[in-house]
Each structure stands twice: as structure tokens, then as C-alpha cells.
Design a protein around this motif. Structure first.
Motif, PDB file in Angstrom:
ATOM      1  N   ALA A   1       0.837  -1.212   0.000  1.00  0.00           N
ATOM      2  CA  ALA A   1       0.000   0.000   0.000  1.00  0.00           C
ATOM      3  C   ALA A   1       0.865   1.252   0.000  1.00  0.00           C
ATOM      4  O   ALA A   1       0.541   2.248  -0.659  1.00  0.00           O
ATOM      5  CB  ALA A   1      -0.921  -0.012   1.215  1.00  0.00           C
ATOM      6  N   MET A   2       1.969   1.210   0.739  1.00  0.00           N
ATOM      7  CA  MET A   2       2.880   2.371   0.727  1.00  0.00           C
ATOM      8  C   MET A   2       3.393   2.630  -0.680  1.00  0.00           C
ATOM      9  O   MET A   2       3.416   3.773  -1.149  1.00  0.00           O
ATOM     10  CB  MET A   2       4.085   2.096   1.635  1.00  0.00           C
ATOM     11  CG  MET A   2       3.842   2.415   3.072  1.00  0.00           C
ATOM     12  SD  MET A   2       5.408   2.327   3.956  1.00  0.00           S
ATOM     13  CE  MET A   2       4.790   2.358   5.621  1.00  0.00           C
ATOM     14  N   ARG A   3       3.810   1.548  -1.348  1.00  0.00           N
ATOM     15  CA  ARG A   3       4.328   1.715  -2.717  1.00  0.00           C
ATOM     16  C   ARG A   3       3.249   2.302  -3.620  1.00  0.00           C
ATOM     17  O   ARG A   3       3.514   3.208  -4.417  1.00  0.00           O
ATOM     18  CB  ARG A   3       4.798   0.368  -3.266  1.00  0.00           C
ATOM     19  CG  ARG A   3       6.111  -0.104  -2.697  1.00  0.00           C
ATOM     20  CD  ARG A   3       6.622  -1.325  -3.460  1.00  0.00           C
ATOM     21  NE  ARG A   3       8.025  -1.550  -3.196  1.00  0.00           N
ATOM     22  CZ  ARG A   3       8.491  -2.428  -2.301  1.00  0.00           C
ATOM     23  NH1 ARG A   3       7.659  -3.142  -1.575  1.00  0.00           N
ATOM     24  NH2 ARG A   3       9.801  -2.576  -2.122  1.00  0.00           N
ATOM     25  N   ALA A   4       2.022   1.793  -3.504  1.00  0.00           N
ATOM     26  CA  ALA A   4       0.943   2.287  -4.369  1.00  0.00           C
ATOM     27  C   ALA A   4       0.695   3.769  -4.128  1.00  0.00           C
ATOM     28  O   ALA A   4       0.541   4.556  -5.072  1.00  0.00           O
ATOM     29  CB  ALA A   4      -0.337   1.476  -4.117  1.00  0.00           C
ATOM     30  N   LEU A   5       0.677   4.158  -2.861  1.00  0.00           N
ATOM     31  CA  LEU A   5       0.418   5.565  -2.547  1.00  0.00           C
ATOM     32  C   LEU A   5       1.554   6.463  -3.033  1.00  0.00           C
ATOM     33  O   LEU A   5       1.319   7.563  -3.530  1.00  0.00           O
ATOM     34  CB  LEU A   5       0.239   5.743  -1.046  1.00  0.00           C
ATOM     35  CG  LEU A   5      -1.180   5.586  -0.527  1.00  0.00           C
ATOM     36  CD1 LEU A   5      -1.202   5.641   0.981  1.00  0.00           C
ATOM     37  CD2 LEU A   5      -2.094   6.655  -1.095  1.00  0.00           C
ATOM     38  N   LEU A   6       2.775   5.981  -2.878  1.00  0.00           N
ATOM     39  CA  LEU A   6       3.911   6.813  -3.285  1.00  0.00           C
ATOM     40  C   LEU A   6       4.048   6.882  -4.802  1.00  0.00           C
ATOM     41  O   LEU A   6       4.548   7.870  -5.341  1.00  0.00           O
ATOM     42  CB  LEU A   6       5.206   6.276  -2.658  1.00  0.00           C
ATOM     43  CG  LEU A   6       5.279   6.478  -1.143  1.00  0.00           C
ATOM     44  CD1 LEU A   6       6.463   5.736  -0.538  1.00  0.00           C
ATOM     45  CD2 LEU A   6       5.378   7.971  -0.808  1.00  0.00           C
ATOM     46  N   ARG A   7       3.575   5.819  -5.482  1.00  0.00           N
ATOM     47  CA  ARG A   7       3.652   5.839  -6.953  1.00  0.00           C
ATOM     48  C   ARG A   7       2.678   6.840  -7.549  1.00  0.00           C
ATOM     49  O   ARG A   7       3.022   7.666  -8.362  1.00  0.00           O
ATOM     50  CB  ARG A   7       3.366   4.442  -7.510  1.00  0.00           C
ATOM     51  CG  ARG A   7       4.623   3.653  -7.867  1.00  0.00           C
ATOM     52  CD  ARG A   7       4.305   2.458  -8.712  1.00  0.00           C
ATOM     53  NE  ARG A   7       3.297   1.605  -8.129  1.00  0.00           N
ATOM     54  CZ  ARG A   7       3.563   0.567  -7.352  1.00  0.00           C
ATOM     55  NH1 ARG A   7       4.798   0.256  -7.065  1.00  0.00           N
ATOM     56  NH2 ARG A   7       2.599  -0.179  -6.859  1.00  0.00           N
TER      57      ARG A   7
ATOM     58  N   PRO B   1      13.602   5.081   1.245  1.00  0.00           N
ATOM     59  CA  PRO B   1      14.668   5.907   0.652  1.00  0.00           C
ATOM     60  C   PRO B   1      15.257   5.279  -0.607  1.00  0.00           C
ATOM     61  O   PRO B   1      15.602   5.997  -1.545  1.00  0.00           O
ATOM     62  CB  PRO B   1      15.711   5.996   1.771  1.00  0.00           C
ATOM     63  CG  PRO B   1      15.416   4.874   2.699  1.00  0.00           C
ATOM     64  CD  PRO B   1      13.968   4.591   2.588  1.00  0.00           C
ATOM     65  N   ALA B   2      15.340   3.939  -0.628  1.00  0.00           N
ATOM     66  CA  ALA B   2      16.029   3.287  -1.746  1.00  0.00           C
ATOM     67  C   ALA B   2      15.245   3.416  -3.053  1.00  0.00           C
ATOM     68  O   ALA B   2      15.810   3.704  -4.103  1.00  0.00           O
ATOM     69  CB  ALA B   2      16.265   1.814  -1.414  1.00  0.00           C
ATOM     70  N   GLU B   3      13.927   3.204  -3.004  1.00  0.00           N
ATOM     71  CA  GLU B   3      13.124   3.212  -4.242  1.00  0.00           C
ATOM     72  C   GLU B   3      12.488   4.562  -4.530  1.00  0.00           C
ATOM     73  O   GLU B   3      12.282   4.933  -5.676  1.00  0.00           O
ATOM     74  CB  GLU B   3      11.991   2.171  -4.153  1.00  0.00           C
ATOM     75  CG  GLU B   3      12.431   0.752  -4.303  1.00  0.00           C
ATOM     76  CD  GLU B   3      11.246  -0.205  -4.172  1.00  0.00           C
ATOM     77  OE1 GLU B   3      10.109   0.144  -4.578  1.00  0.00           O
ATOM     78  OE2 GLU B   3      11.463  -1.313  -3.637  1.00  0.00           O
ATOM     79  N   PHE B   4      12.136   5.268  -3.456  1.00  0.00           N
ATOM     80  CA  PHE B   4      11.341   6.487  -3.649  1.00  0.00           C
ATOM     81  C   PHE B   4      12.077   7.765  -3.229  1.00  0.00           C
ATOM     82  O   PHE B   4      11.549   8.863  -3.407  1.00  0.00           O
ATOM     83  CB  PHE B   4      10.017   6.381  -2.889  1.00  0.00           C
ATOM     84  CG  PHE B   4       9.122   5.293  -3.414  1.00  0.00           C
ATOM     85  CD1 PHE B   4       8.302   5.532  -4.521  1.00  0.00           C
ATOM     86  CD2 PHE B   4       9.108   4.034  -2.848  1.00  0.00           C
ATOM     87  CE1 PHE B   4       7.482   4.537  -5.027  1.00  0.00           C
ATOM     88  CE2 PHE B   4       8.300   3.021  -3.353  1.00  0.00           C
ATOM     89  CZ  PHE B   4       7.485   3.272  -4.442  1.00  0.00           C
ATOM     90  N   GLY B   5      13.243   7.603  -2.647  1.00  0.00           N
ATOM     91  CA  GLY B   5      14.004   8.778  -2.216  1.00  0.00           C
ATOM     92  C   GLY B   5      13.301   9.575  -1.140  1.00  0.00           C
ATOM     93  O   GLY B   5      13.446  10.793  -1.032  1.00  0.00           O
ATOM     94  N   ILE B   6      12.537   8.869  -0.319  1.00  0.00           N
ATOM     95  CA  ILE B   6      11.761   9.545   0.725  1.00  0.00           C
ATOM     96  C   ILE B   6      12.181   8.972   2.091  1.00  0.00           C
ATOM     97  O   ILE B   6      12.409   7.767   2.208  1.00  0.00           O
ATOM     98  CB  ILE B   6      10.244   9.355   0.459  1.00  0.00           C
ATOM     99  CG1 ILE B   6       9.416  10.225   1.387  1.00  0.00           C
ATOM    100  CG2 ILE B   6       9.806   7.918   0.633  1.00  0.00           C
ATOM    101  CD1 ILE B   6       7.949  10.275   0.985  1.00  0.00           C
TER     102      ILE B   6
END
Ligand code: SF4
Length: 380
Positions: free
Chosen positions: A182-188, A221-226
Motif C-alpha cells: 500500500a505504501m508503494r501504491a500511494l507513493l507511486r 529511501p532506496a526506491e522512492f528517495g523519501i
């Protein structure tokens, strides 16, 4: 990537009171001349933030947005209807967590079905439901499993025990979900293609992290720089996480993942619980309220445990219903709407007469805002 841990849980120059922490964070943000937007992904954090009034105390400097962290709230309407259909299985005992009881389905709720005569019982864990099955061997006992990586291990344990003991009348409906998906979906894409969600950092869920480990969120941080910060549930725990994330957002420290809840969360998590999950469950696509169908975001029983799978044993053809008229729970869960901005909040929708799950569950953002509304309004 290993999670960077704080050298000391509380920095040497740390303030001694929450008020001083708040002042320090506000000062940094004011100096930077911009605000910071953070999301918490845990219903217990949502309640802790509301109860302590942190959102109001940081208002104007740090915006704290609630994400899809309440397990009952993210359970989609079709899933609720499917759970309700189990009440029609002859002689069935439907065992559920108390929070699910009043969540409205298309026509009624589990509480409504119980009032109509269905045998719906509240349990505290999957193991309690297994005990019900042992005590009533001639009746199917269907446990409604909801929750994230925290509740899923107990459900896995119950299924494994049922298998080993031959408790054939026990079965599980698994609506368990995996937080990172869900985090990945929201950040995408904000959980809805075309709708970007602007966040400066994530307060990572403390309970889930005890199972997954802090490293389970190293992808931030690794995939989204956040930046991300695993936090405990005391106001000072949350303020420490906010302070780290604000520093990273303002370029005062590198973007990384911090584990500020080291008294319970290990970098690698709970290996035994992880092994249990892998033994009993496989990942599957799952529908989340507000986020839609997310690939590989759910947990369902492996084929070798199919005889304990309620969806296999008692299949029901249930379509995803349209959202209830006026209910904006989906937007609240995506962080796209503050609870108080739902037109039904506090009027047609109140805890004693909820229109959506976010007002039902004690961990729901709407319920927390409603209950602690006064604290929310406090300003420093
Ligand atoms: S106030 Fe009620 S209807 Fe509106 S989003 Fe919250 S739970 Fe849903």
C-alpha cells in the motif's frame, strides 16, 4: 539496505518536554520557510497523534496526514459483504474481532446479522476462534481474519494448529494485507492513477515493524528517495520520528530510514513470525478500500491449507459494491481528504451511527478526529 538506527534514541541536545520538542521542530521549519507533510501508516499512531493533540500543536509547520493504517477501514466493501454471507452457512459460528462488528456492508453489518439470529461471536485472536471450533466439532467455525503483518501470524498459527490437530471444522477467511504494497501504491500515484500524493516522509508503523523489521521499510529511501522513521506510540516517540523526518525533508540530514523504536523493533524483525507467514500464506492481489486492487498486497492460504480456507469451502459470488452515498472513507484512507472535510463528518456520520468504517473502528481516522476533536484544535 540496512536501516540506519539513531546513535542514541534521544539525541544529546534533545529537549526534555514534548512542548520543547514541538517548539524545536517549529523553529526548524520556520527557518526553512516551508512546511513539511508527513503520513502515518498505522491506526495506533493515528489515535496517539489525535489523543496527544500533536496534529494541532504542529499545525502550520508539519502537516500530519493519516494513511491506510486501520485494518478494519481498509477492508473493502465486497470483502465485508462476503463475510456477511458466511452468516448464511448452516449452523456456522462466525468469529470476528470486535471492530468489524458494526462496519456497514451493502445491506447490513455483522451486528445486524447477529440481531437477526446469526451466531456471530467476538474473539480476541484467531486462537480463540480455534478453541471455539474444538468445543463445537459439529459446527463450522469461520474466523474473519483482518489486519496487517501483526495479526496475520496468529491466524497462520491457528491454521497450522488446526491442521496438526485435525480440527476440520475451523476455517479462516483471510483479508490480511501487507503494508509495504500500500505504501508503494500511494507513493507511486497517490493510490489512484493521475492523483499524485505529495509527502516529505513516512512515519512507519511500529507494530508491523516488530514483524517485518525496520529493514522492511528500507525501500522508502532506496526506491522512492523519501525518508522513513519507525516510531513507537508515546508522544515523544512520535516527535522524535517527526524531528528526524523534518531534518531529512529540510536537507539537514541525509534521506534514510531510521529506527526510533529499537526497544521493540529489530532491523531484521521477527524471523519466527516471518517463517510462519511464509509457511501458511502466499501473497495475492487484494482490494483495499480507497486504493482499489493492489497487486501482491494480500495474504491468502497456500493450496495445501485449502481445506481451512473459508473462501474455498463456502464460496460466495459477491461483487464489489459501489461506495455508500456521500461516504469519503476512500479519500480519507488515501490521505487525500481530512476527516473533518467529509460532508457527513459529525453530522450524518458519528460513532454511534457510523456511515463508513473510518468512524467505526477505534483506530479509524474519522473516529479519532471525532473523539479527540478538541485536542486537534489546540494551538501552541
Ligand atoms: S465521516 Fe463518516 S462517511 Fe465521512 S469519511 Fe469518515 S467514516 Fe466515511
Amino acid at each position: 539496505m540496512r536501516a540506519e538506527t539513531l546513535a542514541r534514541p534521544i539525541p544529546e541536545d534533545a529537549p526534555r518536554t514534548a512542548a520543547a520538542w514541538v517548539a524545536r521542530i517549529r523553529r526548524k521549519v520556520a527557518d526553512a520557510g516551508r512546511t513539511v507533510r508527513l503520513m502515518e501508516f498505522c491506526g495506533t499512531h493515528t489515535v496517539a497523534i489525535a489523543r496527544s493533540g500533536l496534529r494541532g500543536l504542529l499545525r502550520g509547520a508539519v502537516e500530519l496526514v493519516s494513511g491506510p493504517g486501520c485494518p478494519v477501514c481498509v477492508t473493502a466493501g465486497g470483502e465485508i459483504d462476503r463475510m456477511l454471507a458466511y452468516c448464511d452457512v448452516p449452523r456456522a459460528i462466525v468469529a470476528t474481532y470486535g471492530d468489524l462488528l458494526r462496519v456497514p456492508g451493502s445491506r447490513t453489518s455483522l451486528a445486524g446479522r447477529r440481531a437477526e439470529g446469526a451466531d456471530v461471536r467476538v474473539v480476541y485472536s484467531a486462537l480463540d476462534a480455534l478453541q471455539l471450533a474444538r468445543e463445537a466439532p459439529d459446527r463450522p467455525v469461520i474466523f474473519l481474519g483482518v489486519g496487517f503483518e501483526t495479526t496475520a501470524p496468529a491466524a497462520a498459527l491457528a491454521v497450522k494448529a488446526a491442521s496438526e490437530e485435525g480440527v476440520g471444522n475451523f476455517c479462516l477467511h483471510s483479508a490480511h494485507k501487507q503494508t509495504p504494497a500500500a505504501m508503494r501504491a500511494l507513493l507511486r500515484d497517490g493510490g489512484r492513477p493521475g492523483e499524485a500524493l505529495t509527502l516529505d516522509g513516512i512515519i512507519c508503523p511500529g507494530h508491523v515493524s516488530t514483524v517485518l523489521g525496520a529493514e522492511g521499510f528500507a525501500f522508502l529511501p532506496a526506491e522512492f528517495g523519501i525518508p522513513g522513521a519507525v516510531a513507537g506510540f508515546e508522544p515523544l516517540d512520535i516527535l522524535l520520528a517527526v524531528d528526524c523526518l523534518v531534518d531529512a525533508a529540510l536537507g539537514r540530514r541525509p534521506v534514510a530510514l531510521w529506527n526510533g523504536y529499537r526497544r521493540w523493533v529489530r532491523p531484521e524483525g521477527n524471523r519466527r513470525a516471518q517463517a510462519l507467514l511464509s509457511e501458511v500464506f502466499c501473497t495475492c492481489d487484494a482490494r483495499w478500500r480507497g486504493l482499489g486492487l493492489l497487486p501482491e498486497s494480500g495474504l491468502r492460504l497456500k493450496p495445501e491449507f485449502a481445506r481451512f480456507d473459508a473462501e474455498v469451502r463456502f464460496p460466495a459470488d459477491v461483487a464489489e459494491p459501489p461506495a455508500r452515498s456521500g461516504c469519503r472513507c476512500g479519500d480519507v484512507l488515501r490521505g487525500a481528504l481530512a476527516p473533518a472535510d467529509c460532508p457527513l463528518f459529525g453530522a450524518a456520520c458519528r460513532p454511534e451511527r457510523p456511515m463508513g468504517p473510518c468512524m467505526v473502528s477505534s483506530e479509524g481516522a474519522c473516529a479519532a478526529w471525532y473523539r479527540y476533536g478538541t485536542a486537534e484544535e489546540e494551538q501552541p
